[in-house]
Enzyme design. Structure first.
Site, PDB file in Angstrom:
ATOM      1  N   ASP A  36      -2.442  10.829  -9.381  1.00  0.00           N
ATOM      2  CA  ASP A  36      -4.158  10.996  -9.450  1.00  0.00           C
ATOM      3  C   ASP A  36      -4.632  11.967  -9.514  1.00  0.00           C
ATOM      4  O   ASP A  36      -4.933  13.319  -8.659  1.00  0.00           O
ATOM      5  CB  ASP A  36      -4.593  10.553  -7.547  1.00  0.00           C
ATOM      6  CG  ASP A  36      -5.848  10.462  -7.152  1.00  0.00           C
ATOM      7  OD1 ASP A  36      -6.859  10.480  -7.760  1.00  0.00           O
ATOM      8  OD2 ASP A  36      -5.849   9.729  -5.972  1.00  0.00           O
ATOM      9  N   TYR A  56     -14.136  12.495  -6.505  1.00  0.00           N
ATOM     10  CA  TYR A  56     -13.644  13.836  -5.539  1.00  0.00           C
ATOM     11  C   TYR A  56     -11.828  13.513  -5.417  1.00  0.00           C
ATOM     12  O   TYR A  56     -11.273  12.774  -5.835  1.00  0.00           O
ATOM     13  CB  TYR A  56     -13.340  11.706  -4.706  1.00  0.00           C
ATOM     14  CG  TYR A  56     -12.832  12.192  -2.430  1.00  0.00           C
ATOM     15  CD1 TYR A  56     -14.179  13.102  -2.298  1.00  0.00           C
ATOM     16  CD2 TYR A  56     -11.208  12.053  -2.410  1.00  0.00           C
ATOM     17  CE1 TYR A  56     -13.087  13.431  -0.832  1.00  0.00           C
ATOM     18  CE2 TYR A  56     -11.326  12.663  -1.268  1.00  0.00           C
ATOM     19  CZ  TYR A  56     -12.252  13.080  -0.466  1.00  0.00           C
ATOM     20  OH  TYR A  56     -11.586  13.732   0.755  1.00  0.00           O
ATOM     21  N   ASP A  65      -1.499   0.187  -6.386  1.00  0.00           N
ATOM     22  CA  ASP A  65      -1.997   1.460  -5.858  1.00  0.00           C
ATOM     23  C   ASP A  65      -2.448   1.110  -4.574  1.00  0.00           C
ATOM     24  O   ASP A  65      -2.312   0.166  -4.414  1.00  0.00           O
ATOM     25  CB  ASP A  65      -3.580   1.493  -5.928  1.00  0.00           C
ATOM     26  CG  ASP A  65      -4.367   2.946  -5.862  1.00  0.00           C
ATOM     27  OD1 ASP A  65      -3.634   4.100  -5.571  1.00  0.00           O
ATOM     28  OD2 ASP A  65      -6.012   2.891  -5.619  1.00  0.00           O
ATOM     29  N   LYS A  66      -2.746   2.310  -3.600  1.00  0.00           N
ATOM     30  CA  LYS A  66      -2.352   2.711  -2.189  1.00  0.00           C
ATOM     31  C   LYS A  66      -1.143   1.719  -1.480  1.00  0.00           C
ATOM     32  O   LYS A  66      -0.720   0.412  -0.801  1.00  0.00           O
ATOM     33  CB  LYS A  66      -3.370   1.768  -1.581  1.00  0.00           C
ATOM     34  CG  LYS A  66      -4.551   2.121  -2.213  1.00  0.00           C
ATOM     35  CD  LYS A  66      -5.672   3.671  -2.250  1.00  0.00           C
ATOM     36  CE  LYS A  66      -6.505   3.923  -2.353  1.00  0.00           C
ATOM     37  NZ  LYS A  66      -6.612   4.571  -3.456  1.00  0.00           N
ATOM     38  N   TYR A  93       1.810  15.624   3.980  1.00  0.00           N
ATOM     39  CA  TYR A  93       0.547  14.606   2.903  1.00  0.00           C
ATOM     40  C   TYR A  93       0.173  15.428   2.221  1.00  0.00           C
ATOM     41  O   TYR A  93      -0.793  16.271   2.483  1.00  0.00           O
ATOM     42  CB  TYR A  93       0.134  14.108   3.890  1.00  0.00           C
ATOM     43  CG  TYR A  93      -0.666  13.312   3.343  1.00  0.00           C
ATOM     44  CD1 TYR A  93      -0.060  12.290   3.041  1.00  0.00           C
ATOM     45  CD2 TYR A  93      -1.947  12.896   3.000  1.00  0.00           C
ATOM     46  CE1 TYR A  93      -0.657  11.047   2.523  1.00  0.00           C
ATOM     47  CE2 TYR A  93      -2.795  12.082   2.488  1.00  0.00           C
ATOM     48  CZ  TYR A  93      -2.221  11.131   1.733  1.00  0.00           C
ATOM     49  OH  TYR A  93      -2.656  10.355   1.250  1.00  0.00           O
ATOM     50  N   LYS A 146      -1.189   9.778  -2.571  1.00  0.00           N
ATOM     51  CA  LYS A 146      -0.317   8.769  -2.305  1.00  0.00           C
ATOM     52  C   LYS A 146       0.847   9.218  -3.482  1.00  0.00           C
ATOM     53  O   LYS A 146       0.716   9.996  -3.721  1.00  0.00           O
ATOM     54  CB  LYS A 146      -1.358   7.681  -2.548  1.00  0.00           C
ATOM     55  CG  LYS A 146      -2.158   7.267  -1.505  1.00  0.00           C
ATOM     56  CD  LYS A 146      -1.851   6.138  -1.273  1.00  0.00           C
ATOM     57  CE  LYS A 146      -0.947   6.215  -0.046  1.00  0.00           C
ATOM     58  NZ  LYS A 146      -1.423   7.168   0.571  1.00  0.00           N
ATOM     59  N   GLN A 178      12.912 -11.715 -20.924  1.00  0.00           N
ATOM     60  CA  GLN A 178      12.913 -13.210 -21.916  1.00  0.00           C
ATOM     61  C   GLN A 178      14.729 -12.945 -22.830  1.00  0.00           C
ATOM     62  O   GLN A 178      15.501 -11.337 -22.367  1.00  0.00           O
ATOM     63  CB  GLN A 178      12.464 -13.505 -23.389  1.00  0.00           C
ATOM     64  CG  GLN A 178      11.074 -13.220 -22.692  1.00  0.00           C
ATOM     65  CD  GLN A 178      10.927 -14.793 -22.234  1.00  0.00           C
ATOM     66  OE1 GLN A 178       9.832 -15.285 -21.355  1.00  0.00           O
ATOM     67  NE2 GLN A 178      11.109 -15.824 -21.906  1.00  0.00           N
ATOM     68  N   SER A 179      15.650 -13.856 -22.898  1.00  0.00           N
ATOM     69  CA  SER A 179      16.694 -13.184 -23.549  1.00  0.00           C
ATOM     70  C   SER A 179      17.353 -12.372 -23.175  1.00  0.00           C
ATOM     71  O   SER A 179      18.084 -11.787 -23.512  1.00  0.00           O
ATOM     72  CB  SER A 179      16.403 -12.829 -25.041  1.00  0.00           C
ATOM     73  OG  SER A 179      15.623 -13.653 -25.638  1.00  0.00           O
TER      74      SER A 179
HETATM   75  C1  F6R Z   1      -6.281   7.863  -0.824  1.00  0.00           C
HETATM   76  C2  F6R Z   1      -6.147   6.728   0.240  1.00  0.00           C
HETATM   77  C3  F6R Z   1      -7.046   6.564   0.915  1.00  0.00           C
HETATM   78  C4  F6R Z   1      -7.247   7.933   1.830  1.00  0.00           C
HETATM   79  C5  F6R Z   1      -8.940   7.934   2.661  1.00  0.00           C
HETATM   80  C6  F6R Z   1      -9.057   9.338   3.537  1.00  0.00           C
HETATM   81  O1  F6R Z   1      -5.485   7.626  -2.386  1.00  0.00           O
HETATM   82  O2  F6R Z   1      -5.183   5.593  -0.067  1.00  0.00           O
HETATM   83  O3  F6R Z   1      -6.361   5.843   1.887  1.00  0.00           O
HETATM   84  O4  F6R Z   1      -6.095   8.038   2.297  1.00  0.00           O
HETATM   85  O5  F6R Z   1      -9.488   7.806   2.177  1.00  0.00           O
HETATM   86  O6  F6R Z   1      -9.102  10.654   2.119  1.00  0.00           O
HETATM   87  P1  F6R Z   1      -9.554  11.669   2.612  1.00  0.00           P
HETATM   88  O7  F6R Z   1      -8.044  13.021   4.011  1.00  0.00           O
HETATM   89  O8  F6R Z   1      -8.959  12.781   1.353  1.00  0.00           O
HETATM   90  O9  F6R Z   1     -10.744  11.856   3.123  1.00  0.00           O
HETATM   91 MG    MG Z   2      -7.114   9.837  -4.764  1.00  0.00          MG
HETATM   92 MG    MG Z   3      -3.461   6.665  -6.229  1.00  0.00          MG
END
Ligand code: F6R
Ligand code: MG
Ligand code: MG
Length: 370
Positions: A12, A91, A132-133, A234, A237, A247-248
């Site tokens: 990311d 962002y 994602d997420k 942290y 993500k 297959q096969s």
């Molecule tokens: C990022 C994610 C989002 C952020 C959330 C807060 O992949 O899962 O849910 O954790 O938008 O983001 P910040 O702390 O960057 O404002």
């Molecule tokens: Mg992000």
């Molecule tokens: Mg992500």
């Protein structure tokens, strides 16, 4: 002919807006750079995708796994994309590039990696799954279903070439240890581990000895990087990716995809701190809006032709997955109504953001014995 390697390396490096998706401008930067690498012969072929806010590079080459050359290409591509992201003031520009300079291998530097080297068969279907997420353990349930659950994969029962089962390489990502275990013999022990998906993750799957396929060449590989374990705090993500051959002597494409028909609960939604359903979506819906989610997966299907990627086919762009998506939306709604309560919110030890220590500190003199 030398073996082929398929590498998916992802990071990311900036989202539009917030953590919703990777904009076209960044995809183009990545495609331009990889086009040069293809022309210079460093890689055979590539495709660039976005899974929500993650930039996913799928590359084919003959340099094997963990190749410095290939990892450097990925790192440089992410750096170029991050520069563009900074210019556009996206962002979280550059958020997953944890190191200042490349040092031989992207592992531990922020990006996620799934790669495998194998002998390309006469016809080689390769499927890429990009999430994602969510967390690497989100793949445990579908990968187990594909390769070990006879209620998912009919071939395990009726195709003699699958009937003897598979070998699972399982990582304990807290202790940095791994174990190889076989299905169907050790199925219950495997489930005892991988049901704890925040700690035990399936890293690779292998065919058994004596079958149609070489037992030392993986048939599935999953990224297992956990950014918060790498960085100690942290920083973003660890949205995972996987490569699955089909297959096969392996699950059919439809058996692989069937494993995603149930929108199981995974963690990683909103602030990496909530459980929600995993929704399989077509490429055009690879953007996370509702409460930054819900967690989702796209599937890209290819045939390999001497390393060239023929495709992609947008695997979940099928009305047959509408019911799964509808169910996922219902579950998302049900989970959301819990607000800050578990099990929507993760237990505090699994949360990637938590104010709990501060709250406890503030209250420490007010807690009385009972
Ligand atoms: C990022 C994610 C989002 C952020 C959330 C807060 O992949 O899962 O849910 O954790 O938008 O983001 P910040 O702390 O960057 O404002
Ligand atoms: Mg992000
Ligand atoms: Mg992500």
């Amino acid at each position: 002919m030398a073996k082929i390697t398929v590498s998916i390396i992802k990071a990311d490096v900036g989202g539009l807006p917030g953590h919703v998706l990777v904009p076209e401008e960044l995809i183009k930067v990545a495609e331009d750079n990889l086009t040069e690498k293809k022309e210079s012969g460093d890689i055979i072929d590539f495709r660039v995708f976005n899974a929500g806010d993650d930039l996913d590079l799928i590359m084919t080459h003959r340099h094997g796994v963990d190749s410095e050359k290939i990892h450097r290409i990925a790192w440089e591509t992410f750096e170029l994309a991050a520069e563009k992201a900074k210019e556009l003031k996206l962002y979280g520009a550059g958020q997953d590039l944890l190191a200042d300079a490349f040092s031989g291998n992207v592992r531990g530097m922020g990006p996620g990696v799934a790669e495998m080297e194998f002998t390309e068969r006469k016809a080689e279907p390769v499927l890429a799954f990009l999430m994602d997420k969510t967390e690497p353990g989100a793949f445990n349930l579908p990968i187990f279903k594909m390769f070990a659950d006879p209620f998912n994969t009919a071939g395990l029962v009726i195709d003699p070439s699958l009937h003897s089962g598979f070998v699972f390489e399982i990582w304990d990502i807290y202790e940095s240890k791994r174990v190889f275990m076989s299905t169907p013999e050790e199925m219950y022990d495997i489930l005892a581990l991988i049901g704890g998906k925040s700690r035990f993750v399936i890293k690779r799957v292998f065919p058994k000895e004596g079958g149609k396929l070489p037992a030392d060449e993986p048939v599935a590989a999953i990224s297992t990087e956990k950014l918060y374990l790498i960085a100690g705090e942290y920083v973003g993500k660890d949205d995972p990716v996987a490569i699955v051959r089909a297959q096969s002597g392996l699950p059919a494409v439809g058996e692989v995809l069937e494993a995603f028909a149930f929108p199981h609960l995974v963690s990683g939604w909103m602030r990496g701190s909530h459980n929600g359903p995993l929704m399989p979506v077509p490429f055009r819906y690879s953007q996370c809006t509702r409460f930054d989610g819900p967690p989702r997966v796209i599937g890209a299907g290819f045939q390999l032709a001497d390393g060239k990627l023929i495709g992609p086919v947008d695997l979940f762009d099928d009305p047959a997955y509408d019911y799964t998506r509808q169910k996922a939306v219902e579950i998302a709604d049900y989970m959301r109504r819990h607000g800050p309560f578990e099990p929507h919110r993760l237990p505090s030890e699994d949360m990637e953001y938590t104010t709990l220590p501060k709250v406890m500190e503030k209250l420490k003199n007010r807690f009385e014995d009972i």
